[in-house]
Design a protein around this motif. Structure first.
Motif, PDB file in Angstrom:
ATOM      1  N   LEU A  90       0.832  -1.206   0.000  1.00  9.68           N
ATOM      2  CA  LEU A  90       0.000   0.000   0.000  1.00  9.68           C
ATOM      3  C   LEU A  90       0.864   1.253   0.000  1.00  9.68           C
ATOM      4  O   LEU A  90       0.602   2.205  -0.742  1.00  9.68           O
ATOM      5  CB  LEU A  90      -0.928  -0.002   1.209  1.00  9.68           C
ATOM      6  N   LEU A  91       1.903   1.268   0.838  1.00 11.35           N
ATOM      7  CA  LEU A  91       2.786   2.430   0.900  1.00 11.35           C
ATOM      8  C   LEU A  91       3.468   2.663  -0.441  1.00 11.35           C
ATOM      9  O   LEU A  91       3.622   3.803  -0.891  1.00 11.35           O
ATOM     10  CB  LEU A  91       3.836   2.228   1.997  1.00 11.35           C
ATOM     11  N   GLU A  92       3.875   1.581  -1.090  1.00 10.60           N
ATOM     12  CA  GLU A  92       4.503   1.716  -2.407  1.00 10.60           C
ATOM     13  C   GLU A  92       3.503   2.285  -3.404  1.00 10.60           C
ATOM     14  O   GLU A  92       3.841   3.155  -4.215  1.00 10.60           O
ATOM     15  CB  GLU A  92       5.009   0.353  -2.875  1.00 10.60           C
ATOM     16  N   TYR A  93       2.259   1.811  -3.330  1.00  5.74           N
ATOM     17  CA  TYR A  93       1.218   2.320  -4.225  1.00  5.74           C
ATOM     18  C   TYR A  93       1.023   3.817  -4.029  1.00  5.74           C
ATOM     19  O   TYR A  93       0.822   4.572  -4.981  1.00  5.74           O
ATOM     20  CB  TYR A  93      -0.098   1.592  -3.970  1.00  5.74           C
ATOM     21  N   LEU A  94       1.085   4.249  -2.765  1.00  8.06           N
ATOM     22  CA  LEU A  94       0.881   5.662  -2.444  1.00  8.06           C
ATOM     23  C   LEU A  94       2.136   6.500  -2.684  1.00  8.06           C
ATOM     24  O   LEU A  94       2.131   7.704  -2.446  1.00  8.06           O
ATOM     25  CB  LEU A  94       0.448   5.806  -0.982  1.00  8.06           C
ATOM     26  N   GLY A  95       3.210   5.860  -3.123  1.00  2.00           N
ATOM     27  CA  GLY A  95       4.453   6.583  -3.362  1.00  2.00           C
ATOM     28  C   GLY A  95       5.197   6.934  -2.098  1.00  2.00           C
ATOM     29  O   GLY A  95       5.966   7.899  -2.065  1.00  2.00           O
ATOM     30  N   LEU A  96       5.001   6.141  -1.029  1.00  2.16           N
ATOM     31  CA  LEU A  96       5.608   6.435   0.273  1.00  2.16           C
ATOM     32  C   LEU A  96       6.731   5.468   0.630  1.00  2.16           C
ATOM     33  O   LEU A  96       7.194   5.443   1.757  1.00  2.16           O
ATOM     34  CB  LEU A  96       4.539   6.394   1.371  1.00  2.16           C
ATOM     35  N   GLY A  97       7.165   4.650  -0.304  1.00  2.00           N
ATOM     36  CA  GLY A  97       8.290   3.750  -0.057  1.00  2.00           C
ATOM     37  C   GLY A  97       7.857   2.520   0.714  1.00  2.00           C
ATOM     38  O   GLY A  97       7.106   1.697   0.216  1.00  2.00           O
ATOM     39  N   ASN A  98       8.329   2.407   1.973  1.00  2.00           N
ATOM     40  CA  ASN A  98       7.962   1.276   2.817  1.00  2.00           C
ATOM     41  C   ASN A  98       7.911   1.738   4.267  1.00  2.00           C
ATOM     42  O   ASN A  98       8.031   2.928   4.552  1.00  2.00           O
ATOM     43  CB  ASN A  98       8.954   0.115   2.632  1.00  2.00           C
ATOM     44  N   LEU A  99       7.728   0.796   5.187  1.00  2.00           N
ATOM     45  CA  LEU A  99       7.582   1.175   6.595  1.00  2.00           C
ATOM     46  C   LEU A  99       8.818   1.881   7.130  1.00  2.00           C
ATOM     47  O   LEU A  99       8.707   2.809   7.938  1.00  2.00           O
ATOM     48  CB  LEU A  99       7.275  -0.066   7.437  1.00  2.00           C
ATOM     49  N   ASN A 100      10.001   1.457   6.692  1.00  2.00           N
ATOM     50  CA  ASN A 100      11.226   2.114   7.164  1.00  2.00           C
ATOM     51  C   ASN A 100      11.302   3.559   6.679  1.00  2.00           C
ATOM     52  O   ASN A 100      11.707   4.459   7.427  1.00  2.00           O
ATOM     53  CB  ASN A 100      12.458   1.334   6.689  1.00  2.00           C
ATOM     54  N   VAL A 101      10.922   3.769   5.431  1.00  2.00           N
ATOM     55  CA  VAL A 101      10.902   5.134   4.895  1.00  2.00           C
ATOM     56  C   VAL A 101       9.890   5.979   5.658  1.00  2.00           C
ATOM     57  O   VAL A 101      10.159   7.137   6.010  1.00  2.00           O
ATOM     58  CB  VAL A 101      10.560   5.113   3.388  1.00  2.00           C
ATOM     59  N   LEU A 102       8.723   5.396   5.940  1.00  2.00           N
ATOM     60  CA  LEU A 102       7.689   6.126   6.680  1.00  2.00           C
ATOM     61  C   LEU A 102       8.183   6.505   8.072  1.00  2.00           C
ATOM     62  O   LEU A 102       7.956   7.620   8.542  1.00  2.00           O
ATOM     63  CB  LEU A 102       6.424   5.267   6.774  1.00  2.00           C
ATOM     64  N   ARG A 103       8.871   5.585   8.753  1.00  2.00           N
ATOM     65  CA  ARG A 103       9.406   5.879  10.087  1.00  2.00           C
ATOM     66  C   ARG A 103      10.395   7.044  10.038  1.00  2.00           C
ATOM     67  O   ARG A 103      10.419   7.893  10.929  1.00  2.00           O
ATOM     68  CB  ARG A 103      10.087   4.642  10.670  1.00  2.00           C
ATOM     69  N   THR A 104      11.224   7.086   9.002  1.00  2.00           N
ATOM     70  CA  THR A 104      12.198   8.176   8.856  1.00  2.00           C
ATOM     71  C   THR A 104      11.486   9.516   8.723  1.00  2.00           C
ATOM     72  O   THR A 104      11.873  10.521   9.340  1.00  2.00           O
ATOM     73  CB  THR A 104      13.097   7.928   7.638  1.00  2.00           C
ATOM     74  N   GLU A 105      10.409   9.535   7.927  1.00  2.00           N
ATOM     75  CA  GLU A 105       9.643  10.764   7.752  1.00  2.00           C
ATOM     76  C   GLU A 105       8.965  11.182   9.056  1.00  2.00           C
ATOM     77  O   GLU A 105       8.939  12.361   9.413  1.00  2.00           O
ATOM     78  CB  GLU A 105       8.587  10.572   6.652  1.00  2.00           C
ATOM     79  N   ILE A 106       8.432  10.214   9.774  1.00  2.00           N
ATOM     80  CA  ILE A 106       7.762  10.517  11.044  1.00  2.00           C
ATOM     81  C   ILE A 106       8.766  11.049  12.059  1.00  2.00           C
ATOM     82  O   ILE A 106       8.476  12.003  12.799  1.00  2.00           O
ATOM     83  CB  ILE A 106       7.048   9.272  11.586  1.00  2.00           C
ATOM     84  N   GLU A 107       9.957  10.451  12.104  1.00  2.00           N
ATOM     85  CA  GLU A 107      10.981  10.926  13.041  1.00  2.00           C
ATOM     86  C   GLU A 107      11.351  12.378  12.763  1.00  2.00           C
ATOM     87  O   GLU A 107      11.512  13.180  13.692  1.00  2.00           O
ATOM     88  CB  GLU A 107      12.227  10.043  12.941  1.00  2.00           C
ATOM     89  N   ARG A 108      11.430  12.731  11.505  1.00  2.00           N
ATOM     90  CA  ARG A 108      11.736  14.118  11.137  1.00  2.00           C
ATOM     91  C   ARG A 108      10.637  15.058  11.629  1.00  2.00           C
ATOM     92  O   ARG A 108      10.911  16.144  12.156  1.00  2.00           O
ATOM     93  CB  ARG A 108      11.898  14.220   9.615  1.00  2.00           C
ATOM     94  N   GLU A 109       9.381  14.630  11.481  1.00  2.00           N
ATOM     95  CA  GLU A 109       8.267  15.444  11.946  1.00  2.00           C
ATOM     96  C   GLU A 109       8.273  15.580  13.471  1.00  2.00           C
ATOM     97  O   GLU A 109       8.032  16.665  14.011  1.00  2.00           O
ATOM     98  CB  GLU A 109       6.943  14.814  11.498  1.00  2.00           C
ATOM     99  N   LEU A 110       8.552  14.495  14.179  1.00  2.00           N
ATOM    100  CA  LEU A 110       8.575  14.546  15.644  1.00  2.00           C
ATOM    101  C   LEU A 110       9.643  15.503  16.153  1.00  2.00           C
ATOM    102  O   LEU A 110       9.424  16.234  17.127  1.00  2.00           O
ATOM    103  CB  LEU A 110       8.803  13.148  16.216  1.00  2.00           C
ATOM    104  N   GLU A 111      10.797  15.506  15.510  1.00  2.00           N
ATOM    105  CA  GLU A 111      11.858  16.437  15.918  1.00  2.00           C
ATOM    106  C   GLU A 111      11.407  17.879  15.725  1.00  2.00           C
ATOM    107  O   GLU A 111      11.657  18.746  16.574  1.00  2.00           O
ATOM    108  CB  GLU A 111      13.125  16.150  15.121  1.00  2.00           C
TER     109      GLU A 111
END
Length: 218
Positions: A90-111
């Motif tokens: 699903l993440l690949e379909y949405l152009g979001l990579g995978n769970l690891n990529v999503l975690r990296t993006e979330i960590e950036r937002e949390l900081e």
């Protein structure tokens, strides 16, 4: 051969005595674009899918399933291999990579939100918005329990200020972050929020470990 999404949309149009042109007017999407998308001749646009579902009076998830999107029917856990594979699809379909990529993006937002939590504006925003938004969501299990616990700990007067900032970053993510996955793809739509809550706990654990190590070395 008529695809499942096309069949579903045309069946709903007949049920509501609507024409494709009326659907186009109601959604602001051209007849040509709707026709190509539901026939599988162009990629499914999730925003368009939501607008079409709203106009036809059905949950967006109904059309998402008809479109054959790689949806998750239940919340996933760390050992749910098959569902994690589907989530990556699903993440690949949405152009979001995978769970690891999503975690990296979330960590950036949390900081980013941890810095905002140090401002009076950030604290005031939580005070004004949290309870209202929290009240809009019901029955999402572990995600809501984690969110409630984080807010409770944030609100305690005896919570150390450095921990309060971390807790606030998770609350602000829930309030402010643009959802990586549309919420109507329940429960997948709350995956990024759930991961953010998990990462807040991990960051708290690391902060406390650093404190303990500092205390031992003094």
């Amino acid at each position: 051969m008529m695809g499942h999404l096309e069949e579903t949309v045309k069946s709903l149009l007949r049920r509501r005595s609507m024409s494709m042109r009326q659907l186009a007017t109601a959604t602001g999407i051209s007849v040509s674009t709707i026709s190509k998308m539901i026939a599988g001749k162009q990629r499914v646009n999730l925003d368009y899918l939501r607008r079409i579902a709203d106009a036809l009076g059905v949950p967006p998830l109904t059309l998402a399933e008809a479109a054959g999107l790689p949806l998750i029917k239940e919340p996933i856990g760390p050992t749910d291999g098959d569902r994690q594979t589907s989530m990556n699809a699903l993440l690949e379909y949405l152009g979001l990579g995978n769970l690891n990529v999503l975690r990296t993006e979330i960590e950036r937002e949390l900081e980013k939100y941890e810095a905002y939590a140090q401002t009076e504006e950030g604290r005031q925003f939580i005070a004004e918005k949290y309870l209202a938004k929290r009240g809009q969501i019901q029955g999402i299990g572990d995600f809501l329990r984690d969110l409630d616990d984080i807010y409770d700990r944030f609100s305690r007067p005896d919570t150390p200020e450095d921990e309060r900032r971390i807790l606030a970053s998770g609350i602000l993510y829930f309030l402010l972050a643009t959802d990586a996955i549309p919420d109507y793809l329940f429960p997948a739509g709350y995956l990024d929020d759930a991961i953010a809550m998990q990462m807040v706990r991990e960051r708290l654990a690391r902060r406390r470990e650093m404190k303990d190590q500092g205390a031992e070395g003094s």
